[in-house]
Structures are given as C-alpha cells and as structure tokens.
Design an enzyme around this catalytic site. Sequence first.
Site, short mmCIF file in Angstrom:
data_model
loop_
_atom_site.label_atom_id
_atom_site.label_comp_id
_atom_site.label_asym_id
_atom_site.label_seq_id
_atom_site.Cartn_x
_atom_site.Cartn_y
_atom_site.Cartn_z
N CYS A 105 -6.63 -2.60 53.62
CA CYS A 105 -7.52 -1.42 53.52
C CYS A 105 -7.83 -1.02 52.07
O CYS A 105 -7.19 -0.13 51.50
CB CYS A 105 -6.95 -0.22 54.25
SG CYS A 105 -8.19 1.10 54.32
N CYS A 120 -13.74 1.16 57.20
CA CYS A 120 -12.82 1.94 56.38
C CYS A 120 -13.20 3.41 56.52
O CYS A 120 -14.15 3.86 55.90
CB CYS A 120 -12.93 1.49 54.93
SG CYS A 120 -11.80 2.37 53.85
#
Length: 457
Positions: free
Chosen positions: A207, A389
């Site tokens: 991430c 995200c």
Amino acid sequence: MSGSHARLTAGSASRLFAASQKKPLTARSLATASSPLPVSSAGRLHKVVVVGAGSAGLSVSHQLLRSGKFTQDEIAVIDPAAWHHYQPGWTLVGGGLKKKEDLRKPISSLIDPKLKFYNHGVDALSPGDNAVTLANGTTITYEHLVVVPGININYGSVAGLPEALADPNSTVSSIYGYDTCDKTFRTIRALQKGNAIFTQPTGVIKCAGAPQKAMWLALDYWKRAGLYNPTNPSDAPIKISFATGLPVMFGVPKYNAKLEEMRQERNVEGLFQHDLVAIDGKDAVFARPEGQGQVTKPFDLLHVTPKMGPYAFVKNSALADGAGYVDVDQSSTRHNTYPNVWSAGDASSLPTSRTAAAITSQAPVLVHNLLQTLAGKEPAAVYDGYTSCPLLTEYGKVLLAEFKYGGEPKETFNNWFGIDQATPRRSFYHLKKDFFPWVYLNFMVKGTWGGPNGWIR
Ligand code: UQ1
C-alpha cells in the site's frame, strides 16, 4: 530477518516463513497421520497447495472450495502464523480510530475445515518435483501450487530501527506492524512541539499510500489541537516533513496532482528522493540519489516505513524472477515457466500496487484460470491490474484512488455516478473505516467478496 526482531512483524503470512530453520527431511509426518489422500513417496499429495493464508490465500482457497470441485483435504493451506490480520486497518489504528485487537482473528478460525491446514513455515519450494518442504521437514506434493505468502518487512533495512521501535520511550513507530501501529498514535498524541518526519522508502512496499495516510491523520490531529498551522507552520510549535525515496507523492499522475497540491497547501515540507537509511538518537539519516551523499535531519517524532521484500524461500526458489517475486503472467496470474504454479498478491510479480483491494480482482481470475486448467481448458480470465488505495487525507475524508495497469484510473463510483474520486469525501471515509473491514472479515476471507464486482456466489 533475524529471530530477535521477529515479534516486530505481524503479516498474516508471517515472518516464520523466513525464520524457519533448515532441517533434514527425515522427520516426515506421513507415518503418523492418517489421510484419505494418496501418500506419494515424496509425501502427502494434494490437488492444490496454497502457500499463505493472508488475504490472497484465504480468498483463493475458499473460492476454490466453493466451486464444489474438491473433497475433504484435496486443497491444502500452509501458513505458520497464529493470527490473521486486517492490515488495511492499521492506518486507522495509527490515527487512533480503531483498536488493533479488533482487526485480527485466530488464523485457524478462518480456515474452512474442508481444507487441510498446515500451521507451519515453508523451507523450500521445489517446482521441478511438484513439492513443498515445510519447516518441520515434511514434504507435501501437489498438482497445482498457489504461492501467496506475502512479503517480509525488513526492519533491519534501517540501522537503529529495530531498537528504536522496541524502545517504548522512543518517538519512533510504524503502522506496518501489529506491535507498533498503536505506538504511532501514542507518539502523535504525546508530541507537543518539534519536527515530525514521516518516511517512505524506495522500492516495493505494501500500500504505497499508507505512509502519507499516517501523516495526514497526524497533521489533522495536531491542527485540531492547535499545535500545527497549515497556513503558517512557523506560527505553531510542530513542523511536518514527508521524506520519500520517490520523486513524487504518489505513483499515479491523477492522484499525485491532487496530493502534491494538498502537500503545498498544508505547508508540509517535501523531502523527495530521501531514502531513510539510519536512525541515530534523534537524527534521521537519508541516502540521496547517486553521488549526492547523505542528509541528516533532527526529529522529535519519526514515522517509518521500512523496506520490504520477498521471503527467502520464494526468492531462492526456481519460481522467482530477478527481483525475487513469483514470476507470473500479468494477465492470467499463471507462472511463466511452470504451468501448474500460480501467484497473486504481494509475493507475485504482478506489476501493480500491493493492496487487499487488488486481491479482490486477482483472486477470481487466478481461481477461474486454475479451475479451467484442471478441466483441460485454456485459462481465459484476464486481470487488468486493478488496485485501490483509500487514502485518508484528514479525519472524516478519503480520496479513493482506484487504478489499473499503467496507472490508469478505473474508478468504481465515477463509472456509476460520475463522481471524481480524486476529491476526498466523507462517504469514502465510511467505506474505508466501516464497510471494508466488515466486508473483508465477513465475506472476503470466506471467498464471497469480489470488490468492485460485488458479492460472489
Ligand atoms: C475492497 O473491496 C476492499 O476490500 C474489502 C478494500 O479494502 C481493503 C478496498 O480498499 C477497496 C477499494 C475495495 C474495492 C471495493 C469497492 C466497492 C470500490
């Protein structure tokens, strides 16, 4: 990764993979345990062996099982961890919005009893022999192998980091580990003045937006406490720097434009191409690109994103590409050399951002293609690189980046309602904070959630 720091990592497909000891292959369990499956001379035989019970491993195993094409123990899952963690929630813990204990479940409670669970690490992958050697010396064999163990957090990549994280009195923390994600909020709450630095390394991480999520929440916290003034930082006691090994805030141009604008508006210092290499007391030491030496910055609070990389047993296997990731075709998720090997998620070579959201799209493709192959058909499903995200930009607001290969936006709500997802919204915040953790722990790990494609039957 050394054993002494093993407690600092908490990935669901965990460090024990890496820490496993080499043992002779004599102590096999096949003589002691009974199984309805044929036991080959090499060990236990399974139709499918899944290495890893993280988000990819659980999604794939349960989606395979739900196809109805497998009987008891025909699918095996290997993972040494005691706990499965909802890692996307750790940013929320860092911001004081969730308790870390609420984001994990005993791994055995998430594995369907129809699956054979080996709660062990892996020593070696031997695709030439269709075999996996466990850390306890057992060898198991397969018709198809799914390699989804995740990646390792290399705390040792920054000199002084393991010690600083372990010291409860230091102001150094990381949302990338179960042990330290709550320390992040403790240090944010305790800071009254000085320099707060948030780092992001060069190279692959999970991430890529999370390092700045931690920063945006801290900024908002200090702003509300009257300790940070975004319009004139010299007017308030706290200064904020974002030190990243990359030349930009975010790798996708559309979202980078918005996040760079936000950084400037909020007067966060951008230390681009600054790659943290050492922590020396209250100094952070950064490497600069070729020939530019090092830069040292004093800090009062340091949030660190360590470097990450493949587990040794993957990197050292015949399945790895030059960088150590499982070398798969980016559309089919099938291995480029061994046609009965598959991979997805963090450990795979799929050239996209590593997130749980990516798994929602990768797992159904992998499962479809594996089942087609077992049935003697061509693997026709295609993964387009989808990943997402949900980027917390303040308390109550999220910018929902969703994109595919090539950094091209693929926005679910833009498609449905014409909403530009680069604009932070409260509705996206509730998706991130409330809906995704719920749908993940109740559906995704059971193989019934396909992300933007909705529920899977
Ligand atoms: C998603 O399905 C998911 O998993 C539960 C996430 O959590 C990690 C996400 O961040 C995202 C973006 C999705 C994708 C789903 C939709 C509806 C956009």
